[in-house]
Design an enzyme around this catalytic site. Structure first.
Site, PDB file in Angstrom:
ATOM      1  N   GLN A 100       0.979  -1.061   0.296  1.00 13.54           N
ATOM      2  CA  GLN A 100      -0.325  -0.276   0.044  1.00 13.54           C
ATOM      3  C   GLN A 100       0.828   1.029  -0.131  1.00 13.54           C
ATOM      4  OE1 GLN A 100      -2.566   0.188   3.240  1.00 13.54           O
ATOM      5  NE2 GLN A 100      -3.474   1.877   2.553  1.00 13.54           N
ATOM      6  N   CYS A 107      -6.615   0.777   2.287  1.00 18.78           N
ATOM      7  CA  CYS A 107      -6.611  -0.878   2.820  1.00 18.78           C
ATOM      8  C   CYS A 107      -8.065  -1.169   2.271  1.00 18.78           C
ATOM      9  CB  CYS A 107      -6.156  -0.902   3.795  1.00 18.78           C
ATOM     10  SG  CYS A 107      -7.207  -0.054   5.237  1.00 18.78           S
ATOM     11  N   HIS A 263      -7.994  -0.837  10.731  1.00 20.93           N
ATOM     12  CA  HIS A 263      -7.359  -2.140   9.527  1.00 20.93           C
ATOM     13  C   HIS A 263      -8.506  -2.100   8.993  1.00 20.93           C
ATOM     14  CE1 HIS A 263      -3.878  -1.254   7.019  1.00 20.93           C
ATOM     15  NE2 HIS A 263      -3.584  -2.221   7.918  1.00 20.93           N
ATOM     16  N   ASN A 287      -2.209  -8.410   5.347  1.00 20.44           N
ATOM     17  CA  ASN A 287      -1.924  -7.098   6.236  1.00 20.44           C
ATOM     18  C   ASN A 287      -1.484  -6.595   4.501  1.00 20.44           C
ATOM     19  OD1 ASN A 287      -1.615  -4.434   6.113  1.00 20.44           O
ATOM     20  ND2 ASN A 287      -0.358  -4.972   8.684  1.00 20.44           N
ATOM     21  N   TRP A 289      -0.905  -3.924   3.858  1.00 24.79           N
ATOM     22  CA  TRP A 289       0.988  -2.762   4.073  1.00 24.79           C
ATOM     23  C   TRP A 289       2.031  -3.784   3.654  1.00 24.79           C
ATOM     24  CZ3 TRP A 289       0.397  -0.997   9.532  1.00 24.79           C
ATOM     25  CH2 TRP A 289      -0.435   0.504   9.425  1.00 24.79           C
TER      26      TRP A 289
END
Length: 508
Positions: A100, A107, A263, A287, A289
């Site tokens: 990301q 997200c 998140h 995740n 990220w």
């Protein structure tokens, strides 16, 4: 204008023979741009496409200047100006391809992309496969999304926003791979700008990728055997995402156990292992990220993995720092707020092969002064809301005795037409379900029918959201479903989908 009559329209036959526009085969041309014509023109004229409907300037990034970006630093570059050998896809599409960006809180979108990477057929629907930076490259790409009941074709050029030659939003871990950045740009165009993608719900993108059946559960407030449902969903090639609760302070606070507050994550697998002879139900989570993992029980370095078979360790355990991790269903329920599941078919809802699910879809509207009656407590106007009749059939014992007691799923979605997602204002919406007495044959039930009558079921509460749903059980009989806004005279279009469990009748 009188209130509309009850209408019945099968989801599979919603398009007439004369008008198939909005299907995957004939998607709506978003902003009237035709990919084939534009691409042909570029090739003929030996030019690379520049999108005049989503210009490579600040208006496409942050028209309201909400992001913390110095727009003067940004340069829009084609992939060939960023790397020497750009590729749309390197090897194959994977959930580990991207991370990301730092400037955009999307997200929810990227968690949905993570789920999308598992299903090649659905990925090929969203990102048609016959595209590349090869021989017939013309700087133009196409994507398809399902928006409020119709598939749309979205055309973009491949100019991407950069600072110092680096992509500022989603970027691939392999420097010359660009499918994540182009997919994000296409969705940003649909939303109005990159900034219009800031903050959202996983379910929004899951539905826009599939046009499928969506169920949503608050993990601590459901009696449904969620792990079994998730297991069936995974086997049915569903897309799954989950989210954590907002923290007391700022969003995206990383807790000591590694979980990020406020998140969105992707659910990438469910699996059962035997630990010292006892079954343990596990959930694997990613995740978006591309880093930051759970560090509790069943995490990558957990000693609990030493108590399972070598084959299960080999299949499940990974020490890579990639943002993906395992946890028990109990820890998953404790640390995550909700789960969203989206599947092309509703059959995963039931564990019995003797049952199937049928679907019906209605398009209607609440119109101020005529059909926008507000919630049930508005006794004088509630009856004016659109009304939909449904019959629950009695099932044979084998079908009725499955692990899943629920036999109906009701889904209500507001249809928006505003070009900019951030300017869309969702009304608080919900629906109520009433028993219809056998003797009543009315097509439109009057106000007196609802006096002192409580609904037998209803959406959990009126929620200010694009989409609400509920999965529940009704006894055999006839029912009336009344979708409404919280307040009277709130005008909006909506789509109501009803999924019913029924017996499977095989032909001899």
């Amino acid at each position: 204008m009188p209130p509309p009559r009850l209408n019945h329209q099968n989801l599979r036959n919603e398009s007439t023979a004369k008008d198939k526009t909005g299907t995957l085969d004939i998607p709506v041309k978003f902003l009237d741009q035709d990919y084939q014509e534009l691409r042909k023109s570029c090739i003929t004229n030996k030019k690379r496409f520049v999108d005049d409907k989503f210009l490579p300037d600040s208006s496409s990034i942050d028209p309201k200047k909400k992001l913390k970006l110095d727009l003067d630093q940004i340069k829009w570059l084609r992939p060939s100006n960023i790397v020497a050998d750009p590729q749309l896809i390197v090897k194959e599409v994977s959930r580990f391809d991207y991370s990301q960006g730092s400037y955009l809180g999307n997200c929810w979108f990227l968690a949905s992309v993570g789920a999308l990477t598992f299903q090649k057929d659905i990925m090929d629907q969203v990102m048609p496969a016959d595209q590349s930076f090869g021989k017939y490259y013309a700087g133009i790409f196409q994507f398809r999304f399902w928006r409020f009941g119709k598939w749309i074709e979205v055309v973009i050029d491949d100019k991407l926003p950069t600072i110092n030659g680096k992509l500022i939003f989603v970027h691939s871990k392999t420097s010359n791979e660009f499918w994540p950045a182009l997919l994000e740009k296409a969705y940003a165009k649909v939303c109005g700008s990159y900034a219009d993608m800031h903050a959202g719900s996983v379910s929004e993108a899951l539905l826009d990728f599939t046009g499928g059946v969506h169920v949503y559960f608050k993990l601590k407030k459901t009696s449904t055997d969620l792990w079994s449902l998730m297991d069936r969903a995974a086997k049915a090639k569903a897309l799954m995402g989950c989210s954590t609760s907002q923290g007391d302070t700022s969003a995206n606070t990383v807790l000591p156990n590694g979980i990020v507050q406020g998140h969105a994550y992707t659910v990438t697998e469910v699996f059962e292992v035997a630990c010292q002879g006892e079954p343990v139900r596990l959930v694997r989570v990613l995740n978006p990220w591309g880093k930051g993992e759970w560090n509790g029980a069943w995490s990558d370095k957990s000693s609990l993995w030493n108590n399972v078979s070598e084959s299960d360790q080999s299949k499940c355990r990974s020490l890579a720092i990639d943002g993906e991790f395992w946890m028990s269903m109990e820890d998953f329920t404790e640390n995550f707020r909700a789960i969203d599941i989206c599947c092309l078919s509703p059959d995963f809802l039931d564990s019995s092969s003797k049952c199937r699910w049928t679907s019906t879809c209605y398009y209607s509207s609440w119109d101020a002064g005529t059909t926008a009656g507000g919630r049930p407590s508005n006794k004088e106007t509630f009856w004016t809301n659109p009304q939909f009749r449904v019959r629950i059939e009695e099932l044979d014992e084998e079908c009725a005795s499955g692990q899943c007691p629920e036999n109906i799923l009701v889904s209500l979605m507001q249809i928006h037409e505003n070009r900019y997602r951030s300017l869309v204002s969702n009304y608080a919406i919900g629906f109520s379900v009433f028993v219809i007495p056998l003797e009543m044959k009315d097509e439109k039930f009057p106000a007196k029918f609802f006096y002192n009558k409580r609904p037998v079921e209803a959406s959990e509460k009126f929620t200010q959201a694009r989409h609400v749903m509920k999965f529940f059980k009704l006894e055999p009989g006839e029912y009336l479903i009344v979708p409404s806004t919280f307040n009277p005279n709130e005008s909006a279009k909506f789509m109501l989908s009803i999924f019913l469990r029924s017996e499977t009748h095989r032909r001899n």
